[in-house]
Design a protein around this motif. Structure first.
Motif, PDB file in Angstrom:
ATOM      1  N   TYR A  82       0.814  -0.998   0.057  1.00 22.98           N
ATOM      2  CA  TYR A  82       0.049   0.159   0.040  1.00 22.98           C
ATOM      3  C   TYR A  82       1.049   1.278   0.192  1.00 22.98           C
ATOM      4  O   TYR A  82       1.020   1.961   1.159  1.00 22.98           O
ATOM      5  CB  TYR A  82      -1.021  -0.029   1.299  1.00 22.98           C
ATOM      6  N   VAL A 123      -4.628  -0.462   7.757  1.00 23.88           N
ATOM      7  CA  VAL A 123      -3.242  -0.291   6.650  1.00 23.88           C
ATOM      8  C   VAL A 123      -2.484   0.868   7.153  1.00 23.88           C
ATOM      9  O   VAL A 123      -2.963   2.151   7.011  1.00 23.88           O
ATOM     10  CB  VAL A 123      -3.889   0.139   5.261  1.00 23.88           C
ATOM     11  N   LEU A 124      -1.324   0.841   7.173  1.00 28.21           N
ATOM     12  CA  LEU A 124      -0.239   1.905   7.415  1.00 28.21           C
ATOM     13  C   LEU A 124       1.033   1.305   7.043  1.00 28.21           C
ATOM     14  O   LEU A 124       1.413   0.364   6.975  1.00 28.21           O
ATOM     15  CB  LEU A 124      -0.317   2.003   9.139  1.00 28.21           C
ATOM     16  N   HIS A 125       1.904   2.317   6.686  1.00 30.59           N
ATOM     17  CA  HIS A 125       3.059   2.312   6.185  1.00 30.59           C
ATOM     18  C   HIS A 125       3.420   1.091   5.352  1.00 30.59           C
ATOM     19  O   HIS A 125       4.460   0.244   5.112  1.00 30.59           O
ATOM     20  CB  HIS A 125       4.247   2.160   7.361  1.00 30.59           C
ATOM     21  N   MET A 153       1.801  10.214   4.521  1.00 30.08           N
ATOM     22  CA  MET A 153       3.157   9.775   4.099  1.00 30.08           C
ATOM     23  C   MET A 153       3.584  10.611   2.912  1.00 30.08           C
ATOM     24  O   MET A 153       4.687  10.553   2.650  1.00 30.08           O
ATOM     25  CB  MET A 153       3.227   8.325   4.147  1.00 30.08           C
ATOM     26  N   ASN A 193      -6.671   3.863   5.319  1.00 25.07           N
ATOM     27  CA  ASN A 193      -6.921   3.487   6.449  1.00 25.07           C
ATOM     28  C   ASN A 193      -8.398   3.828   7.122  1.00 25.07           C
ATOM     29  O   ASN A 193      -9.118   3.142   7.504  1.00 25.07           O
ATOM     30  CB  ASN A 193      -5.940   3.557   7.648  1.00 25.07           C
ATOM     31  N   ASP A 203      -2.460   5.619  -1.112  1.00 26.67           N
ATOM     32  CA  ASP A 203      -1.858   4.462  -0.992  1.00 26.67           C
ATOM     33  C   ASP A 203      -2.474   3.294  -1.520  1.00 26.67           C
ATOM     34  O   ASP A 203      -2.368   1.998  -1.186  1.00 26.67           O
ATOM     35  CB  ASP A 203      -1.290   4.279   0.446  1.00 26.67           C
ATOM     36  N   PRO A 231      -2.252   1.712  -4.872  1.00 28.06           N
ATOM     37  CA  PRO A 231      -1.879   1.401  -6.295  1.00 28.06           C
ATOM     38  C   PRO A 231      -2.716   0.338  -6.998  1.00 28.06           C
ATOM     39  O   PRO A 231      -3.400  -0.335  -6.356  1.00 28.06           O
ATOM     40  CB  PRO A 231      -0.320   0.868  -6.160  1.00 28.06           C
TER      41      PRO A 231
END
Lengths: 405, 280
Positions: A26, A289-291, B60, B106, B132, B134
């Motif tokens: 992700y 969902v993270l990093h 991010m 998230n 995030d 794709p």
């Protein structure tokens, strides 16, 4: 969640980087081509005898592997139950298991033609290990570290500077490990052409959880040979501390299919799971969902990630590697919390009965050993990963015990 | 996609012969009331499409300006329910301007993907940009969004090479968002010549409008970029306008929505000048 037991617990991840529903990729599109390149480079390296030989050589002559498997006779007597062995990864060069992963990844960076290294760090152990391999291989290195951690881990900050790394204090968010990781990802997205990001734990987008696990599996692979030599049989139980989970997966993975071995991961329970002053992602979080990966995370009802708390800066991350999340769901590994106070007691006990000052991270694993060993038979065997030494923590412990340093 | 506000709007602008101005604001920044006021003022000031940021604790891919905007919004109590409610309220007065939600996966995943898509459609949301997610993760949200009649707008970047471009364009609808630099939002201004070359490269592979963003701050840049792109996206500059208008205690003030509108009017003059030049 999974009711059918898989044929092997060691088969993951699938080609898309999933361990069950966990893991994945992700990331922003800018990084996606690079992640795919990294995967390709890693799978080539894995099959390349020269790559393997060079890594083994470095492990032996630079890092000091194999690390001993030590029978802790004093502690065993003190607890009066199972025989306790320590895998002494705190004796590695740089003082923890982090070097295992950094040596592997710096070789990958070189193979991919990258010329600049970045990393995130919490307690500073991974930052020191990264700065070390960057110095050895002659790469410029930038380490992102939360401002809060820069203050509480100043000896490691100085070590990294001595090793030639540039330390960037991260002020965004709460200034701890997750914010450092955000900032490292921002650097990577900006400098994608020349930069290699050495992630410090078995988390992040695929293939990081897999490759970090593989580089750390040297721990468990050595244990297998060493315990056979010492005892002529495999252990009954494995115990390791889990922050992101790289030392734990390194010990556990080679033994996952040995069904008779009980495996326990120890999370940071901080001040207790009732409040929000802990870092027990599996025990008290939920999937999110993270990093770059889906995994258990500490988060609120709106999906905002929470700041964790632990006396150990190395366990202070609100997530956990995705393979651990899967092993929890699959029921293969038990994850339990240990409180700050219990870890502090364990820290002091080991100093007294074995003459070893452990890091606060494995002190959590040790506290779990103290609970379990007395209930086990004297013919049973526990192997615990003593993954880091405690020199870095003496100030923290001193403060917690009210000792003027 | 049927009855798509995004397709309709780009169709109208094509007839007008000018690029679209796409404005990004953070939902709930600096507080829910002021944010709604800002939102309501955007179309009259010249915004053709609106992107609303869904604040996230760990953005991010964003630079300091949008990070801080998200923190202000979260501190003022913004959450997904409030962001959706804000769009509902906007829609009572404007049923034409396309609205795209932008952010990270998230908060949607925790809200529940199906529940989110149902509620987003009902609230009047036309598209999603999820940084995030794709194309490798299309089964999670992209395909379900399309089934709900919501566009899934993909980011293409300088690292998206010719081999990968088809994969990025696959399942994309509404428009393609070209991120003009490798970097985070609000970073250095893009090089117009490089942007022009990249836009024409993307246009060889798709009939969708191509929007260009990252680093656009003023009318002149909007005009230059608008001469090659179908839409110009401005985000950090608008968010900075919010930040610059706050009271000493950090609250939204009487000047906040006007500060944003003033900048949007200026940027709108840029994209309209791009029209004159291309028509001449």
């Amino acid at each position: 969640m999974s009711t059918v037991e898989p044929n092997s617990f060691r088969a993951g991840p699938d080609p898309e980087g999933h361990f069950g529903i966990f893991g994945g990729r992700y990331v922003a599109e800018t990084l996606m081509p690079l992640i795919l390149d990294l995967e390709k480079a890693y799978y080539e390296a894995k099959e390349d005898p020269e790559f393997k030989a060079e890594l083994e050589h470095l492990n032996t002559h630079y890092s000091g592997r194999p690390s001993p498997l030590y029978f802790a006779e004093g502690l065993t007597k003190h607890l009066g139950g199972a025989k306790i062995y320590f895998k002494r990864d705190e004796l590695n060069h740089t003082g923890s298991h982090k070097i295992n992963n950094c040596l592997g990844q710096i070789l990958l960076a070189r193979k991919m033609g990258k010329t600049r290294i970045i990393a995130e760090t919490g307690a500073g152990q991974h930052g020191v290990a990264t700065a070390t391999v960057a110095a050895k291989f002659g790469y410029p290195c930038v380490v992102y570290m939360g401002e809060t951690d820069v203050e509480r881990q100043s000896p490691n900050v100085f070590r990294m500077k001595l090793l030639g790394a540039e330390i960037v204090p991260v002020t965004s968010g709460a200034g701890t490990l997750k914010d450092a990781m955000n900032e490292a990802l921002r650097d990577w997205v900006t400098n994608v052409e020349d930069t290699y990001y050495i992630i410090g734990t078995a988390a992040g987008p695929h293939p990081y959880p897999e490759l970090v696990r593989d580089f750390q599996s040297v721990i468990g692979n050595e244990v297998r040979g060493q315990i056979m030599e010492a005892e002529g049989r495999l252990p009954d139980m494995l115990i390791a501390a889990v922050g992101g989970g790289s030392n734990a997966i390194g010990l556990f993975h080679p033994f996952l299919d040995e069904k008779d071995i009980q495996i326990v991961g120890v999370e940071a329970g901080g001040h207790g799971l009732d409040g929000d002053e802990h870092c027990a992602s599996i025990s008290a979080g939920k999937p999110g969902v993270l990093h770059g990966n889906r995994t258990f995370l500490l988060q609120d009802d709106d999906g905002q990630i929470l700041e964790g708390h632990s006396i150990s800066a190395g366990l202070d991350y609100p997530g956990i590697g995705p393979e651990h999340s899967w092993l929890k769901e699959a029921g293969r590994v038990d994850y339990v919390p240990i409180m700050d106070t219990e870890a502090l007691e364990a820290f002091q006990l080991l100093c007294k009965v074995e003459g070893i000052i452990p890091a606060l991270e494995p002190s959590h694993a040790l506290a779990e050993v103290m609970k379990r060993a007395p209930k086990m038979g004297k013919d049973q065997i526990i192997v615990m990963n003593l993954c880091g030494r405690g020199d870095k923590d003496v100030f923290t412990v001193g403060k917690a015990l009210g000792f003027e340093l | 996609m049927k009855n798509s506000r995004i397709d309709t709007r780009f169709g109208e602008l094509k007839k007008e012969g000018r690029p679209a101005l796409v404005t990004f604001v953070m939902g709930g920044d600096p507080d829910p009331e002021t944010s709604l006021e800002i939102l309501k003022g955007l179309p009259a000031a010249g915004a053709d499409l609106i992107e609303i940021g869904m604040p996230f604790s760990d953005p991010m891919a964003d630079g300091p300006a949008i990070q801080l905007a998200g923190q202000r919004a979260l501190k003022a109590g913004q959450d997904m329910i409030k962001t959706l409610q804000m769009v509902r309220e906007f829609r009572t007065g404007d049923n034409e301007t396309p609205i795209v939600l932008m952010g990270y996966y998230n908060p949607i995943y925790i809200y529940g993907n199906e529940r989110f898509l149902d509620d987003a459609k009902e609230a009047g949301i036309d598209g999603l940009i999820i940084v995030d997610l794709p194309p490798e993760a299309d089964d999670e949200l992209c395909k379900p969004a399309m089934a709900h009649g919501i566009h899934f707008i993909r980011l293409a970047t300088p690292t998206t090479d010719d081999a990968r471009l088809p994969r990025v364009l696959d399942n994309t609808s509404g428009f393609v968002y070209y991120v003009s630099i490798t970097g985070i939002t609000g970073a250095a201004a893009p090089d117009p010549a490089k942007v022009a070359a990249s836009v024409s490269r993307i246009k060889q592979s798709t009939d969708l409008p191509v929007a260009v963003g990252f680093g656009v701050t003023n009318a002149e840049q909007a005009q230059t970029i608008g001469e090659t792109a179908d839409a110009v996206v401005v985000g950090s500059a608008l968010v900075n306008a919010v930040a610059g208008s706050l009271t000493e205690s950090g609250k939204g003030g009487p000047k906040t929505s006007e500060a944003v509108s003033a900048l949007v009017r200026d940027l709108a003059s840029g994209v309209r000048a791009a029209k004159r030049k291309s028509a001449a």
